[in-house]
Design an enzyme around this catalytic site. Structure first.
Site, mmCIF file in Angstrom:
data_model
loop_
_atom_site.group_PDB
_atom_site.id
_atom_site.type_symbol
_atom_site.label_atom_id
_atom_site.label_comp_id
_atom_site.label_asym_id
_atom_site.label_seq_id
_atom_site.Cartn_x
_atom_site.Cartn_y
_atom_site.Cartn_z
ATOM 1 C CB SER A 143 -7.654 0.011 7.319
ATOM 2 O OG SER A 143 -9.013 0.294 7.530
ATOM 3 C CE1 TYR A 156 -9.449 -4.807 4.953
ATOM 4 C CE2 TYR A 156 -9.755 -3.220 6.726
ATOM 5 C CZ TYR A 156 -9.465 -3.492 5.401
ATOM 6 O OH TYR A 156 -9.180 -2.461 4.532
HETATM 7 N N1 NAD Z 1 -11.939 1.199 0.262
HETATM 8 C C1 NAD Z 1 -11.828 1.456 1.547
HETATM 9 O O1 NAD Z 1 -12.759 2.005 2.172
HETATM 10 C C2 NAD Z 1 -10.558 1.134 2.283
HETATM 11 C C3 NAD Z 1 -10.433 1.585 3.598
HETATM 12 C C4 NAD Z 1 -9.267 1.296 4.293
HETATM 13 C C5 NAD Z 1 -8.250 0.578 3.686
HETATM 14 N N2 NAD Z 1 -8.400 0.147 2.401
HETATM 15 C C6 NAD Z 1 -7.301 -0.602 1.814
HETATM 16 O O2 NAD Z 1 -6.912 0.012 0.596
HETATM 17 C C7 NAD Z 1 -6.286 -0.960 -0.238
HETATM 18 C C8 NAD Z 1 -6.887 -0.879 -1.630
HETATM 19 O O3 NAD Z 1 -8.236 -1.332 -1.566
HETATM 20 P P1 NAD Z 1 -9.405 -0.726 -2.466
HETATM 21 O O4 NAD Z 1 -10.399 -0.145 -1.548
HETATM 22 O O5 NAD Z 1 -8.864 0.069 -3.566
HETATM 23 O O6 NAD Z 1 -10.077 -2.104 -2.979
HETATM 24 P P2 NAD Z 1 -10.298 -2.723 -4.433
HETATM 25 O O7 NAD Z 1 -10.958 -4.041 -4.207
HETATM 26 O O8 NAD Z 1 -10.986 -1.746 -5.325
HETATM 27 O O9 NAD Z 1 -8.794 -2.928 -4.952
HETATM 28 C C9 NAD Z 1 -7.940 -3.885 -4.366
HETATM 29 C C10 NAD Z 1 -7.062 -4.497 -5.457
HETATM 30 O O10 NAD Z 1 -6.183 -5.460 -4.851
HETATM 31 C C11 NAD Z 1 -6.092 -6.566 -5.743
HETATM 32 N N3 NAD Z 1 -5.680 -7.788 -5.055
HETATM 33 C C12 NAD Z 1 -6.415 -8.559 -4.236
HETATM 34 N N4 NAD Z 1 -5.707 -9.649 -3.871
HETATM 35 C C13 NAD Z 1 -4.498 -9.547 -4.466
HETATM 36 C C14 NAD Z 1 -3.340 -10.373 -4.470
HETATM 37 N N5 NAD Z 1 -3.303 -11.525 -3.786
HETATM 38 N N6 NAD Z 1 -2.261 -9.957 -5.180
HETATM 39 C C15 NAD Z 1 -2.308 -8.809 -5.900
HETATM 40 N N7 NAD Z 1 -3.385 -8.005 -5.948
HETATM 41 C C16 NAD Z 1 -4.470 -8.367 -5.230
HETATM 42 C C17 NAD Z 1 -7.495 -6.700 -6.319
HETATM 43 O O11 NAD Z 1 -7.495 -7.479 -7.509
HETATM 44 C C18 NAD Z 1 -7.871 -5.253 -6.528
HETATM 45 O O12 NAD Z 1 -7.501 -4.802 -7.823
HETATM 46 C C19 NAD Z 1 -6.491 -2.305 0.456
HETATM 47 O O13 NAD Z 1 -5.322 -2.649 1.174
HETATM 48 C C20 NAD Z 1 -7.627 -2.023 1.433
HETATM 49 O O14 NAD Z 1 -7.617 -2.896 2.534
HETATM 50 C C21 NAD Z 1 -9.534 0.413 1.686
#
Ligand code: NAD
Length: 275
Positions: A143, A156
């Site tokens: 991130s 986080y």
């Molecule tokens: N959205 C943002 O702004 C952002 C920014 C930086 C990093 N990220 C990272 O991007 C990645 C994707 O996140 P996103 O934003 O698409 O969020 P999201 O919540 O839309 O999707 C995350 C997915 O991970 C799944 N998940 C959660 N726990 C799990 C587990 N124990 N086993 C398997 N699957 C699991 C959830 O069910 C969900 O479908 C994450 O690692 C998040 O930390 C997101």
């Protein structure tokens, strides 16, 4: 170093594929001709996500915290994969908003087990196959909070810094082989991450509800999941070691280098002016 082979036509593995960035990545790669193995703990979401995929799909309900289950998934993928593995996206993740003083240890452990241990589990499970074929990319999602420390995001940030450190060390170990390791640093991407996060109370003490915090996140997060998926896909195809997603990610990266102890003064004033 030579460029890796393009992902198109090769098998891609995506964890956290039921929502957000993972779901958009699976859709994009499937449309581009990659067989995709998608995994998530959210079974209904995974079913929905697989409905918009066009090519061969392997769907697996999986909790990335469970190392044995992730290893079994890697075995299933290797038996199923119609094409060599192109990339493994260790993308599943969750969030928490809490001060360090107010943090519940169980919440922090939950996050670390998913955001860091889950990534390590994915690497350990799939790396042997990639090394055996001497090609493919491990793509681990960190991130911008793996580049800077931010208040109320201690768990986080710690997990995302850990993903970055782990992946950068792995990348050095893989020098001289055909296998790559890349770290993804998204800025704000409009997904369900804030809605799915654990908030016991408004960490900033402003009395906001969980829904209000999620709505504020939606207003700040400018990048769509589709745009994020396109950037990540292109970054992997270009053999990038570090994939920054969104203009805010470039800004944070620059601030962390230019003002390593003062970056948050600037981030905080930008946030105030946006509210
Ligand atoms: N959205 C943002 O702004 C952002 C920014 C930086 C990093 N990220 C990272 O991007 C990645 C994707 O996140 P996103 O934003 O698409 O969020 P999201 O919540 O839309 O999707 C995350 C997915 O991970 C799944 N998940 C959660 N726990 C799990 C587990 N124990 N086993 C398997 N699957 C699991 C959830 O069910 C969900 O479908 C994450 O690692 C998040 O930390 C997101």
């Amino acid at each position: 170093m030579s460029r890796p082979e393009a992902l198109v036509g090769r098998t891609a593995v995506v964890t956290g594929a039921a929502s957000g960035i993972g779901r958009a990545l699976a859709r994009r790669l499937s449309a581009a001709g990659c067989p995709v193995a998608i995994a998530d703990v959210d079974e209904p979401g995974l079913k929905e996500a697989s409905a918009d995929l066009t090519g061969p799909v392997l769907r697996q309900v999986l909790d990335v915290r469970d190392a044995a289950a992730v290893t079994a998934f890697a075995q299933t993928v290797s038996e199923w994969a119609p094409a060599p593995l192109g990339a493994v996206f260790n993308n599943a993740g969750v969030a928490i908003g809490s001060s360090v003083l107010g943090a519940l240890p169980a919440d922090d452990d939950w996050l670390h087990e998913i955001n860091f241990r889950g990534v390590v589990n994915g690497v350990r499970a799939f790396l042997p196959a990639l090394v055996a074929q001497d090609s493919g990319t491990i793509v681990n999602t960190s991130s911008v909070y793996g580049l800077i420390g931010v208040p109320y995001q201690s768990a986080y940030c710690a997990a995302k810094f850990a993903v970055r450190g782990f992946t950068e060390a792995l990348r050095q170990e893989l020098r001289g082989t055909g296998v790559r390791a890349a770290t993804v640093h998204p800025g704000g991407v409009k997904t369900n991450i804030a809605r799915n996060a654990r908030f016991r109370a408004d960490p900033e003490g402003r009395g906001r509800t969980h829904e209000q915090i999620a709505a504020e996140f939606d207003a700040i997060a400018r990048t769509t999941p589709e745009r994020a998926a396109a950037i990540i896909h292109k970054g992997v195809d270009r053999g990038k070691a570090r994939i920054l997603v969104g203009p805010d990610a470039y800004l944070v990266d620059a601030l962390a280098r230019l003002a390593p102890t003062r970056y948050y003064d600037i981030v905080a004033s930008l946030r105030r002016s946006r509210r």
